[in-house]
Write a protein that holds these residues in place. Sequence first.
Motif, PDB file in Angstrom:
ATOM      1  N   SER A  52      -6.462  -6.383   1.251  1.00  0.00           N
ATOM      2  CA  SER A  52      -6.126  -7.617   1.242  1.00  0.00           C
ATOM      3  C   SER A  52      -6.020  -7.860   2.681  1.00  0.00           C
ATOM      4  N   THR A  53      -6.143  -9.375   3.021  1.00  0.00           N
ATOM      5  CA  THR A  53      -6.200  -9.703   4.516  1.00  0.00           C
ATOM      6  C   THR A  53      -4.746 -10.297   4.870  1.00  0.00           C
ATOM      7  N   ASP A  54      -3.699 -10.316   3.896  1.00  0.00           N
ATOM      8  CA  ASP A  54      -2.329 -10.658   3.804  1.00  0.00           C
ATOM      9  C   ASP A  54      -1.744  -9.729   4.774  1.00  0.00           C
ATOM     10  N   ASP A  56       1.295  -9.390   5.031  1.00  0.00           N
ATOM     11  CA  ASP A  56       2.500  -8.790   4.401  1.00  0.00           C
ATOM     12  C   ASP A  56       2.084  -7.694   3.179  1.00  0.00           C
ATOM     13  N   SER A  57       0.842  -7.990   2.967  1.00  0.00           N
ATOM     14  CA  SER A  57       0.276  -7.092   1.761  1.00  0.00           C
ATOM     15  C   SER A  57      -1.153  -6.520   2.170  1.00  0.00           C
TER      16      SER A  57
END
Length: 206
Positions: A52-54, A56-57
């Motif tokens: 993921s590019t998030d 926080d994840s």
Amino acid sequence: MSIAALALCVSLVACSSTGEPTSGADPTATSSSSSPAPDPTAGSSPSANSGSTDPDSPVAKIERAGQSTAPTVKAEPADTTGAVSYSDGVTVRIDEVSFGKETAQGPGSFPDREYARLTITIDNGSSDAIDLGTAVLTLLDAADATAVRVYAAEAEVTDFSGMLAAGDSATATYAYALPADARDTVTVVVDFDGHHSSAVFRGGLD
């Protein structure tokens, strides 16, 4: 005479079709010669993370059977020396970090490869049991490349498994190929079930 000549012609055609190699084929080639020799350094370098590019994840959640919805219980990332705490009472922490070098010899071994050994504990302070059978732990280096798992006997690794009852704790140990100069900045992601967001730790390992 014509029948005999026809039979001879058919025989010659059959021999020609079975006795000659197909176009472009090397009659001396074998399946073993087309395979590259094993690379003695294979698996010693981290591979690029495609998660993921998030922020926080940073690693996409794995797909779990029967889990079609996004995690409903979330938590903020923590430092590698802290704990990730969820609103339902579940906490995840890195209990211990140690370092070593592989010593095993033989096929599939990488003598002198440096590794980091992480002991992770999950405290289930919620009212529901947690299925740890599909737990996955990922370590990313400063460049967000995924470090390779180390399974050498001397690392004494143990994965999370089974059901974690409410009020109980579970501990597991994972090892990753990580040279000494790459320990200052890492991201540790603990994806332990489908109902909680992954526990994310950022910082150094010492």
